[in-house]
Scaffold this motif. Structure first.
Motif: not given
Lengths: 316, 283
Positions: A15, A19, A22-23, A26, A30-31, A256, A286, A290, A293-294, A297-298, A301, B124, B129, B131-132, B140
């Motif tokens: 999983i 994830t 997928i992250v 994203a 996003a960028t 955070g 960036i 990012a 950080f992800c 975090y992953l 958790i 997912a 996070p 804030k990120l 963007a």
């Protein structure tokens, strides 16, 4: 039963990998929403159409987004993070030193906050309803419900302005002695410890209180076991899973907090690098920050879930 | 079991009894709501006007909360800032909770692959996070109030979804749902008339908590310079503007923070002191 634990852990890891894909998808898209053409922005208004077209080809901008995503993701996995737009340096070089700085900050904070939080959380749960418990609860709610920068500014006001123990915002980047080291780390670590401990105390307390409400604890009480014995022998072993889970989850609040703390104290870590990259709109930088950080975090958790599975006595 | 019923507060005149802390918290929240709505009538000086010759001025009869780094009246700026902080957060929390709760109920009622797909995807999303996520989106697309509202609500949809789904799954297993299904009611009827009324209390409490998260995140983003942009300023942006006054302990740094804290702590206290009947209906 070991087979069952193994399959649970493996499915949790699977999983996590899904994830992560997928992250990263994203983060990449996003960028991509940035209005305007990257090549035109880089070369400025005066660039000739030929130069822009050349740069577009060189940067693979004329390929479909999905191909660029695959290329970028492939680069991430093999450790090639690309080149920064702003100063043309390889991102891996920019990040390396900063990353270690942030890890140091996070490590020192964890070293302080975990023992403090566990002690406060468990003792507050043991003395449920007492004045001590109320004070701890009110303080943690207070810290949780204010923004991180307020914890930081309050720490500055208290330790630098009124008590004059530490310098306020001026921080030397050169560390020569132990006093320098204390000066660089003290304020950021104090702030982060407050933020992270508050979460950890709350979750630890909840976990222990929940175990103390179970029938077997009542049974131990009826047998005439002392309060210490009830908590240490009967409740804690069963609360261990939720507590470890709480610790890992609260450490994810570090991420955070670190963004705010590095900015406010001008600490040369990766979050500061990223906030600066946002100001210069340096997209590859960036994206890389990012992703770091992800991933962090992953990992936290996923670790929280896996530790909860491993420390569940019923699965043994 | 007897201990549980003993803990429940006795029903008052309106069916609920409200304690003092809860009332006080509610009063503070209402006060900030009113301030946000009537901000333009309350300010003694125009927000953008430099009225004090001194910068980071102290509190005085003329300038109640001192003056900021340019010599503007802090009281007026905080009162106007309430509009942005409260307004953006209310809009974002409304969008986040409506979307999350509707999706959560749909997932719980339909089950099967709709449920699996939605849950996987939103899980997912929630492992970025918060804030990120804000940082990346603002980098963007740039920061504007609509972008902020949408970003903040997208960040908190997964949480609202998870909460509502967990509650709705419990209700979905009840007999009256089975009865409604056998009657031949469609999904929308079941959601609207059978599930929603039964999860409304806890969902509203959750909405309050999410409001706190959103206020904190918005302030954090503004503090980093990525939220509300000048010349407008919410409370987080006011702290950022005046951070230079921190070494002297200027009131201009402290009061916007106190404003944020008073709002978020009040919402938390209100939820903690909500009547048992509203808060724990699911349990």
């Amino acid at each position: 039963m070991n087979h069952r634990i193994l399959s649970l852990v493996m499915s949790r890891l699977l999983i996590a990998v899904i994830t992560l894909v997928i992250v990263s998808f994203a983060v990449f898209f996003a960028t991509m929403m940035l209005p305007g053409d990257t090549a035109t922005i880089l070369l400025g208004q005066a660039a000739t159409p030929e130069a822009v077209a050349g740069l577009r080809t060189a940067m693979h901008l004329d390929e479909p987004a999905i191909i660029r995503f695959m290329r970028w993701f492939g680069g991430l996995v093999t450790g090639d993070l690309g080149t920064s737009y702003a100063n043309d340096m390889p991102i891996a070089d920019l990040i390396a030193g900063r990353f270690i700085n942030t890890l140091k900050l996070a490590g020192v904070t964890a070293l302080f906050s975990v023992p403090i939080a566990l002690t406060l959380g468990i003792t507050a749960a043991m003395m449920r309803g007492s004045l001590y418990d109320r004070v701890v609860t009110i303080l943690t709610i207070g810290v949780i419900s204010v923004p991180e920068f307020m914890v930081a500014t309050s720490a500055v006001l208290l330790f630098a302005v009124y008590l004059k123990w530490l310098p306020a915002l001026s921080i030397a980047n050169e560390v020569h002695s132990i006093t320098d080291l204390l000066r660089v780390y003290a304020m950021p670590v104090i702030t982060l410890t407050f933020v992270v401990s508050a979460q950890m105390i709350r979750m630890t307390r909840a976990a222990v209180v929940e175990t103390l409400n179970t029938p077997y604890v009542e049974m131990a009480l009826l047998k005439g076991a002392s309060p210490q014995r009830i908590v240490l022998k009967h409740a804690l072993p069963n609360a261990l899973g939720p507590i470890v889970n709480a610790v890992a989850l609260s450490l994810s609040y570090l991420l955070g907090g670190v963004i705010i703390v590095e900015t406010i104290f001008n600490y040369p870590g990766i979050a500061k690098l990223m906030v600066d990259a946002v100001a210069t709109r340096d997209l590859p930088l960036i994206q890389s920050c990012a992703m770091i950080f992800c991933v962090g975090y992953l990992i936290l958790i996923t670790l929280a879930d896996i530790l909860a599975i491993l420390s569940n006595p019923r699965l043994r | 079991m007897t201990t549980d019923t003993a803990k429940m507060p006795a029903a008052g005149r309106m069916g609920y009894r409200f304690n003092l802390v809860g009332m006080l918290a509610l009063a503070v929240i209402l006060l900030w709501g009113l301030v946000a709505v009537f901000a333009h009538l309350l300010i003694p000086y125009p927000v953008g006007e430099i009225v004090d010759f001194d910068y980071f001025g102290p509190m005085s009869a003329q300038f109640w909360l001192g003056s900021d780094y340019l010599g503007r009246d802090m009281f007026s700026r905080i009162v106007m800032g309430a509009r942005y902080t409260v307004g953006i957060s209310v809009a974002a929390v409304a969008i986040a909770c409506t979307t999350g709760v509707v999706l959560g109920m749909i997932a719980a009622v339909s089950g099967g692959w709709t449920d699996t797909l939605l849950s996987r995807f939103l899980d997912a999303m929630s492992s970025i996070p918060s804030k990120l996520f804000g940082l990346v989106v603002v980098a963007a697309v740039g920061s504007s109030i609509p972008v902020l509202i949408i970003t903040l609500s997208v960040i908190y949809i997964p949480g609202a979804y998870r909460f509502a789904r967990a509650l709705a799954v419990n209700i979905n297993a009840m007999d009256f749902i089975t009865v409604a299904r056998t009657r031949g009611e469609n999904v929308f009827y079941i959601i609207r008339s059978e599930i929603l009324p039964n999860i409304l209390g806890p969902v509203l409490a959750d909405l309050g908590l999410r409001f706190v998260f959103i206020v904190l995140l918005l302030s954090g983003l503004s503090f980093l310079g990525l939220g509300v942009q000048p010349p407008y300023a919410d409370w987080g942006a006011l702290v950022r503007e005046n951070i230079g006054g921190l070494p002297f302990g200027a009131p201009a740094v402290m009061f916007p923070s106190i404003a944020i804290a008073s709002l978020t702590i009040s919402v938390n206290l209100l939820i903690d002191n909500l009547p048992y009947k509203i808060r724990d209906r699911s349990a």
